[in-house]
Design a protein around this motif. Structure first.
Motif, mmCIF file in Angstrom:
data_model
loop_
_atom_site.group_PDB
_atom_site.id
_atom_site.type_symbol
_atom_site.label_atom_id
_atom_site.label_comp_id
_atom_site.label_asym_id
_atom_site.label_seq_id
_atom_site.Cartn_x
_atom_site.Cartn_y
_atom_site.Cartn_z
ATOM 1 N N LEU A 221 0.919 -1.211 0.183
ATOM 2 C CA LEU A 221 0.002 -0.050 -0.027
ATOM 3 C C LEU A 221 0.874 1.593 -0.071
ATOM 4 C CD1 LEU A 221 -2.716 1.433 0.340
ATOM 5 C CD2 LEU A 221 -2.517 1.104 2.900
ATOM 6 N N GLY A 222 2.113 1.304 0.602
ATOM 7 C CA GLY A 222 2.878 2.439 0.779
ATOM 8 C C GLY A 222 3.270 3.316 -0.453
ATOM 9 N N PRO A 223 3.348 2.769 -1.697
ATOM 10 C CA PRO A 223 3.511 3.612 -2.790
ATOM 11 C C PRO A 223 2.235 4.319 -3.319
ATOM 12 C CG PRO A 223 4.406 1.473 -3.327
ATOM 13 C CD PRO A 223 3.523 1.228 -1.751
ATOM 14 N N PHE A 224 1.098 4.150 -2.801
ATOM 15 C CA PHE A 224 -0.290 4.690 -3.245
ATOM 16 C C PHE A 224 -0.555 5.981 -2.448
ATOM 17 C CE2 PHE A 224 -0.344 0.318 -4.860
ATOM 18 C CZ PHE A 224 -0.935 0.624 -6.338
ATOM 19 N N TYR A 225 0.329 6.228 -1.349
ATOM 20 C CA TYR A 225 -0.089 7.563 -0.641
ATOM 21 C C TYR A 225 1.113 7.837 -0.063
ATOM 22 C CZ TYR A 225 -0.408 5.308 3.961
ATOM 23 O OH TYR A 225 -0.075 5.169 5.286
ATOM 24 N N ASP A 226 1.364 8.833 0.673
ATOM 25 C CA ASP A 226 2.170 9.553 1.469
ATOM 26 C C ASP A 226 2.258 8.895 2.766
ATOM 27 O OD1 ASP A 226 4.550 11.052 2.325
ATOM 28 O OD2 ASP A 226 3.590 12.722 2.657
ATOM 29 N N ALA A 227 2.964 7.589 2.822
ATOM 30 C CA ALA A 227 2.911 6.848 4.104
ATOM 31 C C ALA A 227 3.934 7.445 5.195
ATOM 32 C CB ALA A 227 3.270 5.083 3.778
ATOM 33 N N GLY A 228 3.491 7.563 6.326
ATOM 34 C CA GLY A 228 4.200 7.778 7.384
ATOM 35 C C GLY A 228 5.071 6.660 7.927
ATOM 36 N N ASP A 229 6.217 6.907 8.542
ATOM 37 C CA ASP A 229 6.925 5.824 9.462
ATOM 38 C C ASP A 229 6.311 4.887 10.038
ATOM 39 O OD1 ASP A 229 9.266 6.587 7.947
ATOM 40 O OD2 ASP A 229 10.308 7.501 9.707
ATOM 41 N N PHE A 230 5.242 5.250 10.898
ATOM 42 C CA PHE A 230 4.455 4.402 11.873
ATOM 43 C C PHE A 230 2.995 4.394 11.384
ATOM 44 C CE2 PHE A 230 8.172 6.106 13.865
ATOM 45 C CZ PHE A 230 8.921 5.026 14.199
ATOM 46 N N ASP A 231 2.655 4.697 10.178
ATOM 47 C CA ASP A 231 1.168 4.369 9.760
ATOM 48 C C ASP A 231 0.954 2.917 9.808
ATOM 49 O OD1 ASP A 231 0.872 7.042 9.482
ATOM 50 O OD2 ASP A 231 0.564 6.719 7.059
ATOM 51 N N ARG A 232 -0.157 2.602 10.313
ATOM 52 C CA ARG A 232 -0.331 0.992 10.551
ATOM 53 C C ARG A 232 -1.601 0.624 9.518
ATOM 54 N NH1 ARG A 232 1.048 -2.091 15.943
ATOM 55 N NH2 ARG A 232 1.714 -3.862 15.148
ATOM 56 N N GLY A 233 -1.820 -0.413 9.032
ATOM 57 C CA GLY A 233 -2.834 -0.851 8.404
ATOM 58 C C GLY A 233 -3.412 -2.216 8.846
ATOM 59 N N LEU A 234 -4.539 -2.713 8.349
ATOM 60 C CA LEU A 234 -5.187 -3.874 8.973
ATOM 61 C C LEU A 234 -5.754 -4.453 7.803
ATOM 62 C CD1 LEU A 234 -6.471 -5.582 11.277
ATOM 63 C CD2 LEU A 234 -8.323 -3.724 11.244
ATOM 64 N N HIS A 235 -5.770 -5.898 7.497
ATOM 65 C CA HIS A 235 -6.738 -6.665 6.949
ATOM 66 C C HIS A 235 -7.202 -7.849 7.928
ATOM 67 C CE1 HIS A 235 -2.997 -6.719 3.899
ATOM 68 N NE2 HIS A 235 -4.034 -5.824 3.345
ATOM 69 N N LEU A 236 -8.522 -7.888 7.541
ATOM 70 C CA LEU A 236 -9.327 -8.890 8.644
ATOM 71 C C LEU A 236 -10.496 -9.860 8.007
ATOM 72 C CD1 LEU A 236 -12.447 -7.779 9.518
ATOM 73 C CD2 LEU A 236 -11.085 -5.564 10.230
ATOM 74 N N LEU A 237 -10.592 -10.811 8.765
ATOM 75 C CA LEU A 237 -11.792 -11.424 8.556
ATOM 76 C C LEU A 237 -12.499 -12.231 9.818
ATOM 77 C CD1 LEU A 237 -11.381 -15.068 8.945
ATOM 78 C CD2 LEU A 237 -9.605 -14.633 7.080
ATOM 79 N N ILE A 238 -13.969 -12.344 9.729
ATOM 80 C CA ILE A 238 -14.472 -12.671 10.773
ATOM 81 C C ILE A 238 -15.028 -13.939 10.363
ATOM 82 C CG2 ILE A 238 -16.447 -12.344 12.391
ATOM 83 C CD1 ILE A 238 -13.970 -10.410 12.690
ATOM 84 N N GLY A 239 -14.487 -15.072 11.003
ATOM 85 C CA GLY A 239 -14.962 -16.499 10.818
ATOM 86 C C GLY A 239 -16.128 -16.751 11.345
ATOM 87 N N ASP A 240 -16.264 -16.438 12.645
ATOM 88 C CA ASP A 240 -17.632 -16.788 13.241
ATOM 89 C C ASP A 240 -18.698 -15.738 13.039
ATOM 90 O OD1 ASP A 240 -19.663 -17.579 15.033
ATOM 91 O OD2 ASP A 240 -18.200 -18.575 16.582
ATOM 92 N N ALA A 241 -19.793 -15.864 12.322
ATOM 93 C CA ALA A 241 -20.572 -14.942 12.096
ATOM 94 C C ALA A 241 -21.368 -14.413 13.218
ATOM 95 C CB ALA A 241 -21.776 -15.423 11.043
ATOM 96 N N GLN A 242 -21.437 -15.232 14.268
ATOM 97 C CA GLN A 242 -22.215 -14.629 15.410
ATOM 98 C C GLN A 242 -21.442 -13.426 16.027
ATOM 99 O OE1 GLN A 242 -22.293 -16.999 19.206
ATOM 100 N NE2 GLN A 242 -20.641 -18.258 18.289
ATOM 101 N N PHE A 243 -20.217 -13.037 15.621
ATOM 102 C CA PHE A 243 -19.607 -11.959 16.176
ATOM 103 C C PHE A 243 -19.536 -10.892 15.335
ATOM 104 C CE2 PHE A 243 -17.779 -15.904 18.359
ATOM 105 C CZ PHE A 243 -17.857 -15.326 19.626
ATOM 106 N N GLN A 244 -20.583 -10.758 14.632
ATOM 107 C CA GLN A 244 -21.000 -9.634 13.618
ATOM 108 C C GLN A 244 -22.048 -9.027 14.177
ATOM 109 O OE1 GLN A 244 -19.734 -9.640 9.296
ATOM 110 N NE2 GLN A 244 -19.127 -11.790 9.727
ATOM 111 N N SER A 245 -22.679 -9.564 15.289
ATOM 112 C CA SER A 245 -23.747 -8.881 15.806
ATOM 113 C C SER A 245 -23.238 -7.302 16.202
ATOM 114 C CB SER A 245 -24.634 -9.590 17.080
ATOM 115 O OG SER A 245 -23.608 -9.650 17.960
ATOM 116 N N ALA A 246 -24.344 -6.619 16.532
ATOM 117 C CA ALA A 246 -24.382 -5.015 16.685
ATOM 118 C C ALA A 246 -23.093 -4.969 17.900
ATOM 119 C CB ALA A 246 -25.231 -4.538 16.780
#
Length: 319
Positions: A221-246
């Motif tokens: 992702l870094g080359p697509f914007y002016d990334a700072g030294d300590f910017d942090r990103g996230l990928h995620l998946l929720i395997g158990d659908a019951q934990f997507q309740s509000a």
């Protein structure tokens, strides 16, 4: 912990600011002060300030002053005022929630000595080695459950991770169907990548999702914007659908973003790059305070670059 409410002190505290609370505290121990602040802020997500009344008897004012000095050194309070027989300790939600205690259960990334290296021609800070076990833990009174993040284990976690990756709703966005052996190798590769930290999210010890934290500057992702030294990103998946309740959805998002900011106080921005057609996911990120900086094309997808700033998170987010 010995705490009781004192109306006279409450009246004094009420003059300090809106939305304050006076708590009479007779146990002069640093951890007891932190516990009192946790009781206030964790049970009242809307609260913006709190005032703790710390009494002292004649002769033990120095004990109270020692506690106050330690609390200030640990950034637990914003100010302290001395009165005839008590101190008023005032703190803000912004100050309290930026404390690494008691949430972090492993050394913070900021503990790593600052030095620089290069990856694929990109100069960036040397990243900390991923530690084993639980990294972050927090109880959510609103749902009476404890959320935690622990470093993914390629052996112990490969089966559940593989099961999740082969779910149709997960594979649609991740495109990572495969065997348990392939997914174990994937986790092992992420564990060895210095800019990645793969973790398993749990509620009361039960795994429910996968969270892949990365340092943005040396990421794809870094080359697509002016990334700072300590910017942090996230990928995620929720395997158990019951934990997507509000309630649970709000809790784990709160915990994840909180961890990413307190792990290193130099992290000023969190970023994401979800697929643009993941409309529901992006809309929820916007509700939490993210904004879409732009859309752009990776080789494998068209993505939205989503951003949330530290100041925005700690000022406005409801924990």
């Amino acid at each position: 912990m010995n705490i009781r409410f004192d109306p006279e002190v409450a009246a004094t505290a009420a003059q300090r600011a809106d939305h304050t609370l006076a708590t009479w505290h007779t146990d002069l121990k640093p951890d007891a002060l932190l516990d009192a602040l946790c009781d206030v802020y964790c049970n009242e997500p809307e609260r913006r300030t709190a005032t703790i009344a710390l009494p002292y008897a004649h002769g033990n004012v120095r004990q109270a002053e020692t506690l106050i000095a330690q609390a200030q050194n640990e950034n637990l309070i914003d100010q302290a005022e001395q009165h005839a027989d008590h101190f008023l300790l005032t703190t803000s939600r912004k100050t309290f929630w930026q404390s690494a205690r008691p949430w972090l259960k492993a050394p913070a990334s900021s503990d790593t000595l600052l030095s620089y290296t290069q990856t694929n021609g990109i100069t960036h800070p040397v990243r900390p080695v991923n530690t084993e076990g639980t990294i972050y833990e927090r109880h959510f009174p609103q749902i009476d459950m404890t959320f935690s993040l622990r470093t993914a284990d390629p052996d112990a976690d490969s089966q559940v991770f593989s099961d999740w990756m082969n779910l149709d709703r997960v594979a649609y966005f991740w495109d990572q169907r495969g065997t348990r052996a392939e997914h174990a190798a994937y986790l092992a590769e992420r564990r060895e990548d210095p800019h990645m930290h793969p973790m398993i999210g749990c509620f009361d010890g039960k795994p429910f999702g996968y969270f892949e934290f990365y340092w943005a500057k040396e990421d794809r992702l870094g080359p697509f914007y002016d990334a700072g030294d300590f910017d942090r990103g996230l990928h995620l998946l929720i395997g158990d659908a019951q934990f997507q309740s509000a309630g649970k959805l709000k809790a784990w998002w709160s915990g994840v973003l909180h961890y990413m900011f307190i792990d290193d106080p130099r992290t000023e921005r969190l970023v994401g790059e979800p697929r643009v057609d993941h409309v529901r996911h992006i809309a929820y990120m916007h509700r939490m305070g993210f904004y879409t900086l732009k859309e752009f094309d990776f080789p494998h997808k068209r993505a939205a670059l989503t951003v949330i700033e530290r100041e925005k998170f700690f000022e406005d987010f409801r924990f």
